[in-house]
Design a protein around this motif. Structure first.
Motif, PDB file in Angstrom:
ATOM      1  N   LEU A  51       0.858  -1.173   0.000  1.00  0.00           N
ATOM      2  CA  LEU A  51       0.000   0.000   0.000  1.00  0.00           C
ATOM      3  C   LEU A  51       0.900   1.230   0.000  1.00  0.00           C
ATOM      4  N   VAL A  52       0.442   2.296  -0.631  1.00  0.00           N
ATOM      5  CA  VAL A  52       1.219   3.537  -0.688  1.00  0.00           C
ATOM      6  C   VAL A  52       0.553   4.601   0.179  1.00  0.00           C
ATOM      7  N   VAL A  53       1.363   5.286   0.979  1.00  0.00           N
ATOM      8  CA  VAL A  53       0.918   6.440   1.750  1.00  0.00           C
ATOM      9  C   VAL A  53       1.602   7.670   1.166  1.00  0.00           C
ATOM     10  N   PHE A  92       5.111   3.120  -9.056  1.00  0.00           N
ATOM     11  CA  PHE A  92       5.001   2.261  -7.879  1.00  0.00           C
ATOM     12  C   PHE A  92       3.647   1.554  -7.875  1.00  0.00           C
ATOM     13  N   PRO A  93       3.598   0.309  -8.382  1.00  0.00           N
ATOM     14  CA  PRO A  93       2.343  -0.444  -8.336  1.00  0.00           C
ATOM     15  C   PRO A  93       1.973  -0.760  -6.884  1.00  0.00           C
ATOM     16  N   VAL A 131       2.546   7.293 -10.014  1.00  0.00           N
ATOM     17  CA  VAL A 131       3.672   7.738 -10.836  1.00  0.00           C
ATOM     18  C   VAL A 131       4.265   8.978 -10.175  1.00  0.00           C
ATOM     19  N   ALA A 132       5.546   8.933  -9.848  1.00  0.00           N
ATOM     20  CA  ALA A 132       6.202  10.025  -9.129  1.00  0.00           C
ATOM     21  C   ALA A 132       7.477  10.444  -9.863  1.00  0.00           C
ATOM     22  N   ARG A 133       7.845  11.716  -9.679  1.00  0.00           N
ATOM     23  CA  ARG A 133       9.061  12.237 -10.293  1.00  0.00           C
ATOM     24  C   ARG A 133      10.030  12.688  -9.210  1.00  0.00           C
ATOM     25  N   GLU A 187      -6.391   1.040 -13.894  1.00  0.00           N
ATOM     26  CA  GLU A 187      -6.503  -0.080 -14.836  1.00  0.00           C
ATOM     27  C   GLU A 187      -7.874  -0.709 -14.668  1.00  0.00           C
ATOM     28  N   ARG A 188      -8.690  -0.661 -15.727  1.00  0.00           N
ATOM     29  CA  ARG A 188     -10.062  -1.178 -15.695  1.00  0.00           C
ATOM     30  C   ARG A 188     -10.874  -0.582 -14.540  1.00  0.00           C
ATOM     31  N   GLY A 189     -10.728   0.736 -14.363  1.00  0.00           N
ATOM     32  CA  GLY A 189     -11.546   1.451 -13.385  1.00  0.00           C
ATOM     33  C   GLY A 189     -11.045   1.411 -11.966  1.00  0.00           C
ATOM     34  N   ARG A 190      -9.874   0.788 -11.742  1.00  0.00           N
ATOM     35  CA  ARG A 190      -9.344   0.718 -10.381  1.00  0.00           C
ATOM     36  C   ARG A 190      -7.911   1.231 -10.350  1.00  0.00           C
ATOM     37  N   PHE A 191      -7.515   1.720  -9.183  1.00  0.00           N
ATOM     38  CA  PHE A 191      -6.146   2.206  -9.005  1.00  0.00           C
ATOM     39  C   PHE A 191      -5.151   1.085  -9.286  1.00  0.00           C
TER      40      PHE A 191
END
Length: 407
Positions: A238-240, A319-320, A307-309, A299-303
């Motif tokens: 999970l990403v915070v 970051f999937p 994408v970060a720089r 992707e198909r309506g879901r997170f």
């Protein structure tokens, strides 16, 4: 069950979801029958949610008798849909308190004790953010902690015991001067005249405003780990997004469900040293600072990924993850005041030493006020302090006799 008792709507929710509790509490308080579908007990209902929301699975979702549905509807929206009348009992008061959270309710309780005729107006449920918090462990007097709903109920019960008029599910459209008085216009069109106003409307979570965010909210992009974290039990990552106290605290909560939590922050972490050490020493966490979020990929309506720089090198990274939780600050709930009052750089209401805003007779308390600590205990203190300043204002304008002993 009589025909009038039959459920006229269906609520999809879960016991751990604070907004589900809010919706059910509102319906129960107004004796509206409903069918409760617990998605933990009936996981097949998640497919129904996805069908209704085009792939999302936000709760609470309320389905009305005519087949229409709303996702996390406000109390005002619920009141409108089920035909509840919401109006103040009178057109004139000594004081109008805008916001029924801890700051507003504390002010109301003290107003009643001071003999100040007041009304509390809130566009949502009474209790504010505290009322939908799962658990509060840092409020004095409760050594074992207390649920936010129970604490809010105690605030409300005490205000009612003092005879305070409480008006929920109706928002404020504007506050404007009218000679020596103020006119508070409700969204319903009703106008309330008063000698003073306390704005205690709190704040809401800030969004990233990047491509992909809007369409993925509730479909893998969230702003409340307590509400939505359990959806991702067993997730690989999970990403915070954010580096303050709230971000790391919510990250720790999410670590109970996911194997790994990745923290992405624009600059260096700003959380307390204790929190930083706790996260950095935990092998479940990966902390990356100095990155700008430029897109939330779906992707198909879901997170699907963040994408970060890199701010230094300009290099982009993908970051999937199963979901992204955004904690990048708060915005004050003060849009109804427009440009009529002064604010700080973050939009919070600036006040004098007496807690009065730049509009005479309008005071601010709690999270909406610039310089407030955004903590429950201090919000209560803010509400009380603002009320005492209002009392002095009323005395100075001869709307109230001076107290023999200052409180």
């Amino acid at each position: 069950m009589t025909p009038t008792d039959r459920p006229s709507l269906t609520v999809y929710g879960a016991p751990w979801c604070p907004h589900c509790r809010r919706v059910k509490k509102f319906l129960a308080a107004h004796r509206v029958a409903y069918e409760n579908i617990d998605i933990d007990q009936r996981p097949e209902a998640i497919e129904t949610l996805k069908e209704l929301q085009g792939g999302g699975q936000i709760i609470p979702t309320v389905v009305y008798a005519d087949g229409a549905h709303e996702v996390n509807p406000s109390d005002e929206a619920l009141a409108r849909r089920i035909g509840l009348g919401v109006a103040a009992a009178r057109a004139a008061y000594d004081l109008v308190i805008v916001g029924g959270g801890p700051a507003g309710l504390a002010a109301a309780i003290y107003a009643a004790r001071e003999g100040i005729d007041s009304i509390v107006v809130d566009g949502s449920a009474l209790g504010g953010q505290a009322g939908i918090s799962d658990r509060i462990d840092n409020y004095p007097g409760f050594p074992d902690g207390i649920s936010g709903a129970e604490l809010a109920e105690r605030f409300v019960a005490q205000a009612r015991r003092y005879g305070v008029e409480l008006l929920s599910a109706v928002s404020v459209a504007s506050v404007t001067p009218d000679g020596d008085d103020l006119v508070t216009t409700l969204a319903s069109g009703q106008e309330l005249t008063s000698h003073a106003v306390i704005v205690a409307t709190g704040s809401t979570y800030r969004r990233l405003d990047v491509p992909g965010e809007e369409g993925l909210i509730g479909a893998g992009v969230h702003f409340c780990a307590t509400c939505d974290g359990p959806f991702y039990k067993g997730a690989d990552e999970l990403v915070v997004i954010g580096g303050g106290n709230s971000a790391l605290e919510e990250g720790l909560h999410l670590s109970e469900f996911a194997k790994q939590v990745r923290v992405l922050a624009r600059s260096e972490l700003s959380a307390s040293p204790v929190l930083q050490e706790r996260v950095k020493s935990d092998p479940q966490f990966i902390v990356q600072t100095g990155v700008d979020i430029i897109e939330l990929e779906g992707e198909r309506g879901r997170f699907a990924a963040v994408v970060a720089r890199d701010r230094e090198s300009g290099e982009e990274h993908r970051f999937p993850a199963a979901a992204a939780f955004v904690f990048i600050g708060l915005d004050p709930n003060s849009g109804f005041l427009g440009d009529a009052v002064e604010r700080d750089a973050g939009g919070f209401l600036t006040t004098s030493a007496t807690m009065e805003t730049s509009m005479p007779g309008v005071f601010a308390a709690g999270d909406v006020r610039a310089g407030s600590t955004k903590q429950l205990g201090s919000a209560v203190g803010d509400g009380i302090a603002a009320l005492l300043m209002v009392r002095r204002h009323l005395e100075a304008h001869r709307h109230k006799s001076p107290a023999l002993v200052d409180a």
